[in-house]
Design an enzyme around this catalytic site. Sequence first.
Site, PDB file in Angstrom:
ATOM      1  N   GLU A   1       0.638 -40.180  93.749  1.00  0.00           N
ATOM      2  CA  GLU A   1       1.728 -39.563  94.511  1.00  0.00           C
ATOM      3  C   GLU A   1       3.084 -39.844  93.860  1.00  0.00           C
ATOM      4  O   GLU A   1       3.279 -40.857  93.201  1.00  0.00           O
ATOM      5  CB  GLU A   1       1.728 -40.057  95.959  1.00  0.00           C
ATOM      6  CG  GLU A   1       2.058 -41.531  96.143  1.00  0.00           C
ATOM      7  CD  GLU A   1       0.864 -42.458  95.980  1.00  0.00           C
ATOM      8  OE1 GLU A   1       0.970 -43.624  96.403  1.00  0.00           O
ATOM      9  OE2 GLU A   1      -0.158 -42.031  95.401  1.00  0.00           O
TER      10      GLU A   1
ATOM     11  N   TYR B   1       2.868 -38.446  78.670  1.00  0.00           N
ATOM     12  CA  TYR B   1       2.978 -37.207  79.453  1.00  0.00           C
ATOM     13  C   TYR B   1       4.065 -36.272  78.922  1.00  0.00           C
ATOM     14  O   TYR B   1       3.850 -35.068  78.761  1.00  0.00           O
ATOM     15  CB  TYR B   1       3.249 -37.571  80.908  1.00  0.00           C
ATOM     16  CG  TYR B   1       3.415 -36.401  81.845  1.00  0.00           C
ATOM     17  CD1 TYR B   1       2.336 -35.582  82.167  1.00  0.00           C
ATOM     18  CD2 TYR B   1       4.649 -36.127  82.427  1.00  0.00           C
ATOM     19  CE1 TYR B   1       2.485 -34.517  83.040  1.00  0.00           C
ATOM     20  CE2 TYR B   1       4.806 -35.063  83.302  1.00  0.00           C
ATOM     21  CZ  TYR B   1       3.724 -34.263  83.603  1.00  0.00           C
ATOM     22  OH  TYR B   1       3.880 -33.211  84.463  1.00  0.00           O
TER      23      TYR B   1
ATOM     24  N   CYS C   1      10.115 -34.296  82.157  1.00  0.00           N
ATOM     25  CA  CYS C   1       9.774 -35.464  81.335  1.00  0.00           C
ATOM     26  C   CYS C   1       9.864 -35.172  79.836  1.00  0.00           C
ATOM     27  O   CYS C   1       9.714 -36.071  79.024  1.00  0.00           O
ATOM     28  CB  CYS C   1       8.368 -35.960  81.681  1.00  0.00           C
ATOM     29  SG  CYS C   1       8.256 -36.758  83.296  1.00  0.00           S
TER      30      CYS C   1
END
Length: 333
Positions: A192, A150, A121
């Site tokens: 998840e 993030y 990311c």
Amino acid sequence: MKNDLVLVAGAGGFIGGHLVGDLLAKGYTRIRAVDIKPVEEWYQVFPETEIQVANLQEKPACEAACDDVSLVYNLAADMGGMGFIENNKAKCMLSVLINTHLLQASVDAGVERFFYASSACVYNADKQKSADVVALKEEDAYPALPEDGYGWEKLFSERMCRHFREDFGLTTRVARFHNVYGPHGTWEGGREKAPAAICRKVIAALDAGTDEIEIWGDGLQTRSFMYISDCLYGIDRIMHSEIEEPLNLGSSELVSINQLVDIVEEIMGVKLARNYNLSAPKGVNGRNSDNALIHSLLGWEPGTSLRDGMATTCAWIREQYAAKYEAVATAAT
């Protein structure tokens, strides 16, 4: 070094739990396993380790965790799949406190090596606009335009590792994980990732007798997914290497989300209609790992096929689903 004390931060999580087990299997005798979650919520627990429940965003907790430690593996972070990170940017960025305080505590404690789990990311979003993506090289992180929240935290923490190495002499190693999956991880609840989510959705459809599942996005977005055993092997090789710069750690087997669903359907022996939720979080359109550098430096790259890894993962999630929802059904009656 196998008798030296090793810290695994985030040991109650998916990768951290597997890492503790892997270190024990390699013969490490003194492992300190630390996580913020209550022990009963850890994915894997190894009684032969020193278990601590602590908030590593706080500096005193990091100082206690690093006391007398030789090797630090930092996998601690407040994170999840795309649904979580797109809706919890501030929470994700607060993980910068964990890495910062662990680095400071490591210097003070005389830690010999420090491993930081970064992420794909960090890569520039402009290079990930097409599903037919060119695989991302390590140099593609700059000029910086990572995943908001993030990704910025991960990229900043990479820089912290670099500067602690340069300024304080702490040996740091950084791997950029590309979508790790496997058993003993999150498979429901909102954190998840795609492989586990697709497994669960197909299993739930079979259980309910329905003939369709929901897919986030149009299903054309592409990714690569790395099986947990490849991740563990890569962590070990990178940690004990002389590679100072961040390194991709991911599979180069690119698939679309539709192809991932195809694989799970084939494993489960079913074919379902697909309801595409175009308003759901889906992340960038395409992301893949360029493994030229890791192959040249280590003579290796992750090689577990997605089909093989997903077969094991789906079987485990099916067991977890049956155990949980059979218990729920029994309690209801």
